[in-house]
Design a protein around this motif. Sequence first.
Motif, PDB file in Angstrom:
ATOM      1  N   CYS A   6       0.858  -1.182   0.000  1.00 37.16           N
ATOM      2  CA  CYS A   6       0.000   0.000   0.000  1.00 37.16           C
ATOM      3  C   CYS A   6       0.894   1.232   0.000  1.00 37.16           C
ATOM      4  O   CYS A   6       1.788   1.364   0.831  1.00 37.16           O
ATOM      5  CB  CYS A   6      -0.894   0.004   1.234  1.00 37.16           C
ATOM      6  SG  CYS A   6      -1.912   1.483   1.379  1.00 37.16           S
ATOM      7  N   CYS A  15      -3.353   5.058   5.499  1.00 33.84           N
ATOM      8  CA  CYS A  15      -4.328   4.488   4.567  1.00 33.84           C
ATOM      9  C   CYS A  15      -5.726   4.662   5.137  1.00 33.84           C
ATOM     10  O   CYS A  15      -6.007   4.233   6.256  1.00 33.84           O
ATOM     11  CB  CYS A  15      -4.031   3.009   4.334  1.00 33.84           C
ATOM     12  SG  CYS A  15      -5.189   2.217   3.216  1.00 33.84           S
ATOM     13  N   THR A  16      -6.593   5.285   4.370  1.00 34.45           N
ATOM     14  CA  THR A  16      -7.956   5.531   4.849  1.00 34.45           C
ATOM     15  C   THR A  16      -8.842   4.293   4.722  1.00 34.45           C
ATOM     16  O   THR A  16      -9.921   4.244   5.304  1.00 34.45           O
ATOM     17  CB  THR A  16      -8.597   6.690   4.058  1.00 34.45           C
ATOM     18  OG1 THR A  16      -8.560   6.386   2.675  1.00 34.45           O
ATOM     19  CG2 THR A  16      -7.853   7.989   4.326  1.00 34.45           C
ATOM     20  N   ASN A  17      -8.375   3.280   3.990  1.00 30.31           N
ATOM     21  CA  ASN A  17      -9.170   2.064   3.818  1.00 30.31           C
ATOM     22  C   ASN A  17      -9.027   1.093   4.980  1.00 30.31           C
ATOM     23  O   ASN A  17      -9.851   0.193   5.142  1.00 30.31           O
ATOM     24  CB  ASN A  17      -8.780   1.353   2.527  1.00 30.31           C
ATOM     25  CG  ASN A  17      -9.139   2.165   1.314  1.00 30.31           C
ATOM     26  OD1 ASN A  17     -10.132   2.894   1.304  1.00 30.31           O
ATOM     27  ND2 ASN A  17      -8.318   2.072   0.289  1.00 30.31           N
ATOM     28  N   GLU A  20      -9.911  -2.833   5.179  1.00 30.19           N
ATOM     29  CA  GLU A  20     -10.575  -3.087   3.900  1.00 30.19           C
ATOM     30  C   GLU A  20      -9.638  -2.876   2.708  1.00 30.19           C
ATOM     31  O   GLU A  20     -10.001  -3.164   1.568  1.00 30.19           O
ATOM     32  CB  GLU A  20     -11.799  -2.161   3.757  1.00 30.19           C
ATOM     33  CG  GLU A  20     -12.839  -2.334   4.852  1.00 30.19           C
ATOM     34  CD  GLU A  20     -13.435  -3.748   4.841  1.00 30.19           C
ATOM     35  OE1 GLU A  20     -13.725  -4.263   3.743  1.00 30.19           O
ATOM     36  OE2 GLU A  20     -13.600  -4.314   5.930  1.00 30.19           O
ATOM     37  N   CYS A  21      -8.450  -2.362   2.965  1.00 29.00           N
ATOM     38  CA  CYS A  21      -7.496  -2.088   1.896  1.00 29.00           C
ATOM     39  C   CYS A  21      -7.072  -3.392   1.223  1.00 29.00           C
ATOM     40  O   CYS A  21      -6.837  -4.400   1.886  1.00 29.00           O
ATOM     41  CB  CYS A  21      -6.265  -1.375   2.470  1.00 29.00           C
ATOM     42  SG  CYS A  21      -5.076  -0.890   1.208  1.00 29.00           S
ATOM     43  N   ARG A  22      -6.990  -3.361  -0.094  1.00 29.23           N
ATOM     44  CA  ARG A  22      -6.625  -4.560  -0.858  1.00 29.23           C
ATOM     45  C   ARG A  22      -5.117  -4.754  -0.934  1.00 29.23           C
ATOM     46  O   ARG A  22      -4.640  -5.740  -1.473  1.00 29.23           O
ATOM     47  CB  ARG A  22      -7.170  -4.462  -2.278  1.00 29.23           C
ATOM     48  CG  ARG A  22      -8.667  -4.344  -2.336  1.00 29.23           C
ATOM     49  CD  ARG A  22      -9.186  -4.309  -3.740  1.00 29.23           C
ATOM     50  NE  ARG A  22      -8.262  -3.681  -4.680  1.00 29.23           N
ATOM     51  CZ  ARG A  22      -8.473  -3.564  -5.968  1.00 29.23           C
ATOM     52  NH1 ARG A  22      -9.592  -3.992  -6.474  1.00 29.23           N
ATOM     53  NH2 ARG A  22      -7.607  -2.990  -6.753  1.00 29.23           N
TER      54      ARG A  22
END
Length: 79
Positions: A6, A15-17, A20-22
């Motif tokens: 990321c 990271c704002t995800n 849930e970040c991929r």
Amino acid sequence: GDCRPCHYIHTSTGCTNGQECRYCHLPHTKRSTKKGNKRQSSSQRMYCKKFVAALSELSLADVDEASHDLRALLKTYSA
């Protein structure tokens, strides 16, 4: 191989995800860029080949005896 880091995890906002970040949030080593991954010149490659060939002909006793000189020489080419 399949891990993709990321690019936002190490920014000031992060990271704002979140979970849930991929992409991977674990630390990674930096990949070498094409610019920083330059090939040695032909003369440098030839020198290295000759150097390795000469080393392969030495006995271990010879290498121990010349280790100081070899270390100094290797330092000049590793910089």
